[in-house]
Write an enzyme that holds these catalytic residues in place. Structure first.
Site, PDB file in Angstrom:
ATOM      1  CG  ASP A  62      -2.213   0.673   1.065  1.00  0.00           C
ATOM      2  OD1 ASP A  62      -2.204   1.893   0.851  1.00  0.00           O
ATOM      3  OD2 ASP A  62      -3.262   0.010   1.137  1.00  0.00           O
ATOM      4  CG  HIS A  99      -5.430   3.520   1.243  1.00  0.00           C
ATOM      5  ND1 HIS A  99      -5.045   2.225   1.018  1.00  0.00           N
ATOM      6  CD2 HIS A  99      -6.767   3.563   1.008  1.00  0.00           C
ATOM      7  CE1 HIS A  99      -6.096   1.504   0.643  1.00  0.00           C
ATOM      8  NE2 HIS A  99      -7.149   2.297   0.639  1.00  0.00           N
ATOM      9  CB  SER A 258      -9.609  -0.033   1.266  1.00  0.00           C
ATOM     10  OG  SER A 258      -8.945   0.303   0.091  1.00  0.00           O
TER      11      SER A 258
END
Length: 444
Positions: A62, A99, A258
């Protein structure tokens, strides 16, 4: 053509400024934990009596992860950045770089403050996070190099790999890396995507991965969750509270596949902690066999393109008596990667040579020929004796011979019974493959 977007739409910061990390009144801190509705639905306190993810490493491929966040400190390994070659545990404080931290927190945050009662907590709070930072496509980057990231994660001890990002195109290197992970018994969990499409991207549809969609608090599929025949599981992905990389706004609420992917990775970490001898496929088997559906969806033919086999119920997966099943479980395995078995193939080749009695026995070729000739001579003598006995009328069938007990026509049947093929064993809990019993999502 690769990582094009993360799979989380942020709906706004939950707390900011003066409410930072326990500096706020207790009620405000409790609001953060109280907003984590998936933990309540999972009956997390009971889940953690069974397993906490201790001893398991989850790689988060990520953006970088903020390992200094108070809710994550001590649970984030250095990892590697494939952007600059450095560590991946130092995310900057920009709000556009949250994120990876958010995914890590949903998996393995432990909270902070007295009794770790403040802040966010992951479903597997004792798991370790191995951050693997990837470049965004664009600005001269044509492909993010997913294959290298997967191999790094596998080679650095990951038991589970979480990829909460879209990959639109898989190179041959990427495909070989997925096969490498499968051969090394590493479970890869990926998001289905947030476009509301009825098809999955190249990564989510790839063999050997667990593709995950999102559901809301009532267990209904989120309208933006992509669907497709390869979808395997769903998990909470709507209005999810998690951590950020920002010191000013340390928590945020968002929605997306996600988040649901991170929860499935965390559930897999719990299972790998409690059942270390199970293969990756057998871990998925437990998740699939204990998955649920809302009452309105009872009777769906499973897997369903929108639900897969249903939403995860970690407490059931940890506590129900479920046969291990076949090695690969419900996973469709990718084509083998030669690099994962090169050394093993050499050993297997040597073993095969020994089994054949050719190289390791030390018997000379001429000696083998001599033995063969001797055997033929003995057989010829036996045949000659039998022929002479027939001529003399002394060839009555011996007891238990052909046609007698144990012969081809006897109770034992024709020769040794053949073992049936070992297809994936379906449990007797309803029609269709891997059917979970319908149940309301809240609770277990």
């Amino acid at each position: 053509m690769s990582f094009t977007r993360t799979l989380r739409a942020v709906g706004g910061a939950v707390v900011a400024g003066a409410l930072l990390f326990g500096a706020a009144p207790a009620a405000s801190a409790d609001q953060i934990r109280g907003s984590q509705w998936p933990l309540s639905n999972f009956e997390a306190e009971n889940v953690w009596k069974e397993a906490t993810g201790k001893g398991v490493t989850v790689a988060v491929i990520d953006q970088p992860v903020n390992g200094s966040h108070p809710d994550l400190q001590g649970n984030v390994l250095p990892g590697k950045s494939f952007v600059d070659g450095g560590r991946a545990d130092h995310a900057d404080a920009s709000t556009t770089n949250d994120h990876g931290t958010a995914m890590a927190a949903l998996i393995a945050a432990h909270g902070h403050g007295p009794g770790n009662s403040d802040g966010v907590k992951g479903l597997a709070p004792d798991a370790k996070i191995l951050p693997v930072a990837m470049p965004e496509v664009g600005d001269g980057v044509e492909h993010a190099g997913l294959g290298g990231a997967i191999r790094y994660a596998v080679d650095h001890g990951a038991n589970v790999i979480n990829i909460s990002m879209v990959v639109d195109f898989l190179t041959d290197s990427d495909k070989r890396a997925l096969a490498y992970a499968a051969q090394k018994n590493v479970l890869v969990v990926v998001g289905s995507g947030n476009d509301g499409k009825s098809e999955l991207g190249s990564l989510a549809a790839a063999p050997g991965v667990v593709a995950v969609g999102a559901v809301d608090k009532a267990g209904q599929v989120w309208e933006k969750s992509n669907s497709g025949s390869q979808l395997m599981l769903t998990a909470p992905g709507v209005s999810i509270t998690s951590a950020t990389s920002s010191n000013e706004e340390p928590y945020e609420r968002g929605s997306g596949t996600s988040d649901s992917t991170a929860y499935v990775s965390a559930a897999a970490a719990l299972l790998r902690s409690k059942f270390p001898d199970l293969t990756a496929g057998q871990i998925v088997n437990r998740l699939v066999k204990t998955a649920g559906l809302p009452p309105s969806k009872a009777g769906l033919t499973l897997p369903d393109p929108h639900y897969g086999y249903g939403f995860i119920r970690p407490l059931r997966a940890l506590t129900q008596d479920i046969p291990a099943g076949s090695k690969n479980g419900p996973l469709k395995m990718p084509q083998a990667d030669p690099s994962a078995t090169a050394s093993g193939a050499s050993s297997a080749g040597a073993s095969g040579d020994q089994a054949s009695g050719q190289k390791s026995s030390g018997i000379k070729p001429m000696l083998l020929v001599g033995v063969g000739v001797g055997v033929l001579v003995v057989i010829g003598i036996i045949v000659l004796v039998v022929v002479r006995q027939k001529k003399n009328g002394r060839n009555g069938p011996p007891p238990g011979g052909f046609g007698g007990p144990g012969g081809p026509g006897g109770p034992a049947g024709p020769g040794f019974p053949q073992q049936p093929a070992n297809p994936y064993q379906q449990q007797p809990n309803g029609p269709g493959a891997f059917p979970p019993p319908p149940n309301q999502y809240p609770g277990q």
